[in-house]
Design a protein around this motif. Structure first.
Motif, PDB file in Angstrom:
ATOM      1  N   SER A  96       0.848  -1.197   0.000  1.00 49.67           N
ATOM      2  CA  SER A  96       0.000   0.000   0.000  1.00 49.67           C
ATOM      3  C   SER A  96       0.882   1.245   0.000  1.00 49.67           C
ATOM      4  O   SER A  96       2.049   1.200   0.406  1.00 49.67           O
ATOM      5  N   GLY A  97       0.315   2.363  -0.447  1.00 51.30           N
ATOM      6  CA  GLY A  97       0.964   3.671  -0.340  1.00 51.30           C
ATOM      7  C   GLY A  97       2.315   3.735  -1.009  1.00 51.30           C
ATOM      8  O   GLY A  97       2.543   3.117  -2.047  1.00 51.30           O
ATOM      9  N   THR A  98       3.209   4.527  -0.402  1.00 52.12           N
ATOM     10  CA  THR A  98       4.591   4.625  -0.873  1.00 52.12           C
ATOM     11  C   THR A  98       5.511   4.184   0.258  1.00 52.12           C
ATOM     12  O   THR A  98       5.153   4.287   1.431  1.00 52.12           O
ATOM     13  N   ILE A  99       6.687   3.698  -0.101  1.00 52.14           N
ATOM     14  CA  ILE A  99       7.591   3.160   0.922  1.00 52.14           C
ATOM     15  C   ILE A  99       8.915   3.897   0.919  1.00 52.14           C
ATOM     16  O   ILE A  99       9.366   4.399  -0.107  1.00 52.14           O
ATOM     17  N   GLY A 100       9.508   3.981   2.107  1.00 50.05           N
ATOM     18  CA  GLY A 100      10.784   4.667   2.273  1.00 50.05           C
ATOM     19  C   GLY A 100      10.642   6.098   2.768  1.00 50.05           C
ATOM     20  O   GLY A 100      11.637   6.723   3.164  1.00 50.05           O
ATOM     21  N   ASP A 101       9.412   6.628   2.765  1.00 48.58           N
ATOM     22  CA  ASP A 101       9.214   8.033   3.131  1.00 48.58           C
ATOM     23  C   ASP A 101       9.643   8.323   4.569  1.00 48.58           C
ATOM     24  O   ASP A 101      10.296   9.340   4.845  1.00 48.58           O
ATOM     25  N   ALA A 102       9.250   7.459   5.493  1.00 48.29           N
ATOM     26  CA  ALA A 102       9.523   7.739   6.908  1.00 48.29           C
ATOM     27  C   ALA A 102      11.021   7.727   7.181  1.00 48.29           C
ATOM     28  O   ALA A 102      11.542   8.573   7.914  1.00 48.29           O
ATOM     29  N   ALA A 103      11.733   6.772   6.572  1.00 47.42           N
ATOM     30  CA  ALA A 103      13.181   6.705   6.773  1.00 47.42           C
ATOM     31  C   ALA A 103      13.868   7.928   6.182  1.00 47.42           C
ATOM     32  O   ALA A 103      14.811   8.479   6.763  1.00 47.42           O
ATOM     33  N   PHE A 104      13.362   8.370   5.033  1.00 52.85           N
ATOM     34  CA  PHE A 104      13.878   9.605   4.438  1.00 52.85           C
ATOM     35  C   PHE A 104      13.601  10.787   5.370  1.00 52.85           C
ATOM     36  O   PHE A 104      14.471  11.634   5.611  1.00 52.85           O
ATOM     37  N   GLY A 105      12.394  10.831   5.930  1.00 48.54           N
ATOM     38  CA  GLY A 105      12.023  11.913   6.845  1.00 48.54           C
ATOM     39  C   GLY A 105      12.915  11.946   8.074  1.00 48.54           C
ATOM     40  O   GLY A 105      13.273  13.015   8.569  1.00 48.54           O
ATOM     41  N   LEU A 106      13.283  10.756   8.574  1.00 50.15           N
ATOM     42  CA  LEU A 106      14.161  10.685   9.750  1.00 50.15           C
ATOM     43  C   LEU A 106      15.541  11.256   9.440  1.00 50.15           C
ATOM     44  O   LEU A 106      16.181  11.883  10.287  1.00 50.15           O
ATOM     45  N   GLN A 107      15.996  11.038   8.207  1.00 55.25           N
ATOM     46  CA  GLN A 107      17.308  11.546   7.800  1.00 55.25           C
ATOM     47  C   GLN A 107      17.255  13.013   7.378  1.00 55.25           C
ATOM     48  O   GLN A 107      18.306  13.637   7.231  1.00 55.25           O
ATOM     49  N   HIS A 108      16.066  13.530   7.157  1.00 56.75           N
ATOM     50  CA  HIS A 108      15.918  14.905   6.685  1.00 56.75           C
ATOM     51  C   HIS A 108      14.845  15.606   7.507  1.00 56.75           C
ATOM     52  O   HIS A 108      13.787  15.996   6.984  1.00 56.75           O
ATOM     53  N   LEU A 109      15.122  15.742   8.826  1.00 53.87           N
ATOM     54  CA  LEU A 109      14.138  16.368   9.713  1.00 53.87           C
ATOM     55  C   LEU A 109      13.863  17.783   9.232  1.00 53.87           C
ATOM     56  O   LEU A 109      14.780  18.514   8.855  1.00 53.87           O
ATOM     57  N   GLY A 110      12.605  18.161   9.194  1.00 53.92           N
ATOM     58  CA  GLY A 110      12.208  19.455   8.673  1.00 53.92           C
ATOM     59  C   GLY A 110      11.631  19.350   7.267  1.00 53.92           C
ATOM     60  O   GLY A 110      10.870  20.213   6.835  1.00 53.92           O
ATOM     61  N   HIS A 111      12.003  18.301   6.525  1.00 55.84           N
ATOM     62  CA  HIS A 111      11.429  18.050   5.200  1.00 55.84           C
ATOM     63  C   HIS A 111       9.959  17.647   5.369  1.00 55.84           C
ATOM     64  O   HIS A 111       9.595  17.045   6.375  1.00 55.84           O
ATOM     65  N   PRO A 112       9.119  17.992   4.380  1.00 58.11           N
ATOM     66  CA  PRO A 112       7.697  17.607   4.505  1.00 58.11           C
ATOM     67  C   PRO A 112       7.486  16.112   4.789  1.00 58.11           C
ATOM     68  O   PRO A 112       6.490  15.748   5.423  1.00 58.11           O
ATOM     69  N   LEU A 113       8.398  15.270   4.334  1.00 58.77           N
ATOM     70  CA  LEU A 113       8.207  13.824   4.573  1.00 58.77           C
ATOM     71  C   LEU A 113       8.410  13.439   6.042  1.00 58.77           C
ATOM     72  O   LEU A 113       8.136  12.303   6.415  1.00 58.77           O
ATOM     73  N   GLN A 114       8.890  14.391   6.876  1.00 57.67           N
ATOM     74  CA  GLN A 114       8.921  14.084   8.313  1.00 57.67           C
ATOM     75  C   GLN A 114       7.510  13.773   8.824  1.00 57.67           C
ATOM     76  O   GLN A 114       7.332  13.046   9.798  1.00 57.67           O
ATOM     77  N   GLN A 115       6.524  14.339   8.145  1.00 57.83           N
ATOM     78  CA  GLN A 115       5.125  14.057   8.499  1.00 57.83           C
ATOM     79  C   GLN A 115       4.826  12.558   8.438  1.00 57.83           C
ATOM     80  O   GLN A 115       4.074  12.031   9.256  1.00 57.83           O
ATOM     81  N   ARG A 116       5.441  11.879   7.469  1.00 56.97           N
ATOM     82  CA  ARG A 116       5.203  10.436   7.334  1.00 56.97           C
ATOM     83  C   ARG A 116       5.867   9.654   8.471  1.00 56.97           C
ATOM     84  O   ARG A 116       5.414   8.568   8.832  1.00 56.97           O
ATOM     85  N   LEU A 117       6.949  10.211   9.014  1.00 56.65           N
ATOM     86  CA  LEU A 117       7.603   9.602  10.172  1.00 56.65           C
ATOM     87  C   LEU A 117       6.789   9.839  11.439  1.00 56.65           C
ATOM     88  O   LEU A 117       6.571   8.929  12.239  1.00 56.65           O
TER      89      LEU A 117
END
Lengths: 305, 305
Positions: free
Chosen positions: A155-176
């Motif tokens: 389901s959905g997209t994968i890898g977003d949360a791990a990316f968000g953890l490495q890039h705090l402040g990026h919109p994908l932090q929301q997925r984390l």
């Protein structure tokens, strides 16, 4: 302030029906729906390990519920209620207010009630949530039912949360910070999927649990992985690292016959699903890209470093 | 060592029946017995707060189960299974071996199975156990059913664990480290007791929860408190402090009609019970001694200092 006051102030909002009993007795009391089995799980979040120390209390509250509802969804069950075991260093009213609001926001979104638990003082912030759900007897989707020639779907997209953890402040932090448990999709898949797991430690590792429990293999088509636009701009090796080994996605990975997958699509689940591979007889996880075998080695999240 | 290896090595001993599913999937799956309600609770133990740092791992394992079975017993239910959320600083195999043995020893003694949970790394040792039990629908004994003229009754002796905590090395430390949940007595009391609680924070405070929930009062006869011989040698004020305000006893306190109490005694429960007072209409807890009113002020355990 005693434990009782914390519970009365922050965690005593929802009332159960007349027959049932929630926060405020030795135990909670729940009437099972006839013909159903209980699905139950417990997951712990430790500050600094499962979320960054500066995560907002609202996000911590949301996530502590969401990761457990994800485990309920991965069995095909409908979530019902949670217990909260909260260990915190001191009474910080602003923190407790934000945390409890995040917890209830997630509960409300998925129709779940907080029915009990425990509040204790501890040097380190730790949260254990127990989640319960119900499923029609015999309908639970486990890890061990994958069949040769099943489609492998996520389901959905994968890898977003791990990316968000490495890039705090990026919109994908929301997925984390605010994972979305796939409750509706999981429940639709009872009686349709042959096996299912939620992705908490990375797709490769979690799909590996299905393969081990089912004693089958799978080949994943790397061209098909559902990857967010933000990750698509990265070098391919990094994309794959996030998508295959990044934890905290809380998407569902399941195996299903093509016929049943068509049935699922007709039910119009509220989240996109993507076919990413096929179940094979030979044990193990392999990859192909552009129609050719592709060698990759990945490790998922390790709970003890 | 990954979480999976810890679970496989130390916490994967018990198998469920064919229909049910235990350790090793996203969630556990349990079939409710027909006509029963689920009773569920979660209690956390924090090292240095709920047990001394040098408590043996075996005792920690035992106690983490026992305190939760006590909450199940206090509802009149029969315990069924537990989930364990274990957060520990590092992998210490000797510790894990002792802990898991203590946990299983308590499970075995009370016919309970470990069916799931979570192992995480945390700077501070914290254990949350969720316990489940079943009770015939409508038979649960809550805190809110006390009736005027009920007898107030406690099981076993009270104050021992608090004394043991103050006198580490004394034989009564056993009562602190290895509390006995009163599972048989609690289950016998369904349909007989009007209200019930387990004594975790001290008799006065815990009985106070019954009185508040039931909107009644009680008078306790201080001459009748069941106090161990070791405590009897202390000055009376200290005896009363331990007996009324000492936590961690995990005895049951219940209110019951005289007629039903006679029925209970005919069932010959495996633990002594003692009548210590009477439920009164006027709200609040009062005391009498040698037939006269006796003024006392006590505080129970505070979860946040």
């Amino acid at each position: 302030m005693a434990e009782f006051s914390i519970i009365d102030t922050y965690f005593n909002r929802q009332k159960l029906s007349d027959d049932d009993l929630g926060v405020g007795d030795d135990s909670a009391l729940v009437t099972p729906p006839p013909g159903h089995q209980l699905v139950i799980c417990a997951d712990t979040l430790v500050a600094g390990r499962h979320f960054p120390y500066d995560t907002s209390p609202h996000a911590i509250g949301w996530k502590s519920v969401a990761v457990n509802l994800s485990d309920i969804a991965a069995m095909g069950a409908k979530p019902h209620s949670i217990l909260l075991a909260l260990s915190l260093p001191q009474i910080d009213h602003a923190w407790l207010k934000g945390f409890s609001q995040g917890l209830y926001d997630c509960c409300d979104q998925f129709g779940v009630r907080l029915i009990g638990g425990d509040t204790t003082q501890s040097p380190h912030l730790t949260l254990s949530v127990t989640a319960m759900g119900w499923i029609e007897a015999g309908q639970a989707v486990t890890r061990s039912g994958a069949q040769v020639d099943d489609l492998v779907v996520v389901s959905g997209t994968i890898g977003d949360a791990a990316f968000g953890l490495q890039h705090l402040g990026h919109p994908l932090q929301q997925r984390l910070d605010y994972p979305t448990p796939r409750c509706e999709l999981g429940h639709l898949l009872r009686g349709l999927a042959h096996s299912m797991i939620d992705i908490s430690d990375g797709l490769a590792q979690d799909l590996g649990h299905i393969l081990k429990a089912s004693q089958v293999g799978a080949v994943l088509n790397l061209n098909q992985l559902p990857i967010s636009p933000a990750l698509k701009s990265l070098p391919e090796s990094q994309q794959l690292q996030y998508a295959l080994a990044g934890g905290d996605d809380y998407e569902l990975c399941f195996t299903i016959s093509r016929q049943n997958y068509e049935k699922l699509l007709q039910l119009q689940p509220n989240v996109k699903t993507t076919i990413i591979g096929t179940v094979k007889q030979q044990y193990g996880l392999t990859f192909e890209k552009d129609g050719l075998d592709h060698s990759l080695q990945f490790n998922g999240y390790q709970h003890f470093a």
